[in-house]
Scaffold this active site. Sequence first.
Site, PDB file in Angstrom:
ATOM      1  CG  HIS A   1      -1.937   1.005   1.346  1.00  0.00           C
ATOM      2  ND1 HIS A   1      -1.679   2.308   1.718  1.00  0.00           N
ATOM      3  CD2 HIS A   1      -3.273   0.937   1.120  1.00  0.00           C
ATOM      4  CE1 HIS A   1      -2.814   2.991   1.730  1.00  0.00           C
ATOM      5  NE2 HIS A   1      -3.798   2.188   1.368  1.00  0.00           N
TER       6      HIS A   1
ATOM      7  CG  ASP B   1       0.303  -2.254   6.116  1.00  0.00           C
ATOM      8  OD1 ASP B   1      -0.613  -2.269   6.963  1.00  0.00           O
ATOM      9  OD2 ASP B   1       0.191  -1.704   5.004  1.00  0.00           O
TER      10      ASP B   1
ATOM     11  CD  GLN C   1      -7.288  -4.501   3.797  1.00  0.00           C
ATOM     12  OE1 GLN C   1      -8.203  -5.314   3.847  1.00  0.00           O
ATOM     13  NE2 GLN C   1      -7.503  -3.204   3.711  1.00  0.00           N
TER      14      GLN C   1
ATOM     15  CB  CYS D   1      -3.994   3.679  -1.553  1.00  0.00           C
ATOM     16  SG  CYS D   1      -5.170   5.014  -1.287  1.00  0.00           S
TER      17      CYS D   1
END
Length: 406
Positions: A121, A200, A203, A363
């Site tokens: 992302h 990250d 999600q 994004c």
Amino acid sequence: MFRLESDFNPALFRQAFPYLQSSATSVYLDSAATALKPQVLIDSTLDFYQSAGSVHRSQYDAEQTALYEQARNLVAELINAPSPAAVIWTSGATQAINSVAHGLAHWLEPGDEIVISEADHHANFVTWSMLAQQCAARLIILPINDQWQIESAVLRQALSPRSKIVAFNMVSNVTGTEQPIAELINTVRQNAPQALILLDCAQAVAHLKLDIQALDADFYVFSAHKLYGPNGLGVLSGKPESLEKLTPLLYGGKMVDRVSKQQISFNPLPYRLEAGTPNIAAVIGFGTVLNWLGQYDLQQAEAYAVALAEQTKVRLQRYDHVRLFNSPQPSSIVCFVFDDIAVSDLSTLLSEQGIALRAGEHCAQPYLARLGQKSTLRLSFAPYNTSADVEAFFAALDRTLTLLRE
């Protein structure tokens, strides 16, 4: 193969979300962008703003302070953090990544290497790209294979004694692909033990059971609004010794221990990384949401949402000129295009029929370039969706295709 039967009750879960009661004609299929908000969050937010005071400031705000810290404890329990002190409140995953990048800038020397991937992302991709420019570091962008995954052998070849930071996502917001995280982390530890690893989890937090101590990365980030929580709140967590390496992104109240004209000392974690008045309503509200979620078997809830998505993929594949970009694992995300119809035309007409889905670059422009697309359509399912939502989507899609292909 993908069955909807389980002890999870989607009708009961659905009743908790006011939007789904007041917008009976709308079908919400964009939960990967932001999940809907349950009534308990709304009630908690209202209760806070009808109260007075702050947290960690005065004796009269002791009750709010207790709720605020209880939320931190609940997050630590959710992700199996080493301790509540390793849970840092931020404004979202983006700020959390930027906090780590800013906090490690002093640690990088010209020629050091930062490793990311084309699956990331923009919050991850752009942040580390800018830090590399700032510090004259070398940015290494790993490719992904035809299953949209990073290969350990490719990562191994990219690592060197100059590798200082490795950062990638656990689950893609474009295709829903889960990276082989445990294997990738092991590859870094064996071939670049000096490197710090950031995951990250924006999600992943709503779809996987996170155990950050078992994963053995250094930093983890996610946003509350992906997990039915408030907007404007995120979490940075990780190993205490790694968090201690960070120079604070912000300075000000609450994060300092002693201030004099000659010297300033900081409070211990988590407060040294939490300057200023926090987003109290959001933190307390997120704690309320996590308490509420405790009544559900989240693995069953996820399996139900995934089954809806997988059935949708099977039906979509029957259409002419459609291309799906499927995760190699069952996923609650459906990413697709029609080769003969513009994404913008499809999304506009579907939206006019009450179908809320995502269209565009998500994004993640490097990821879209890897897919060979300028934009895609994305459906993302949550446990509050139903088979009726799937039927409504296909009915709207059929009408749209008929109109656009006349």
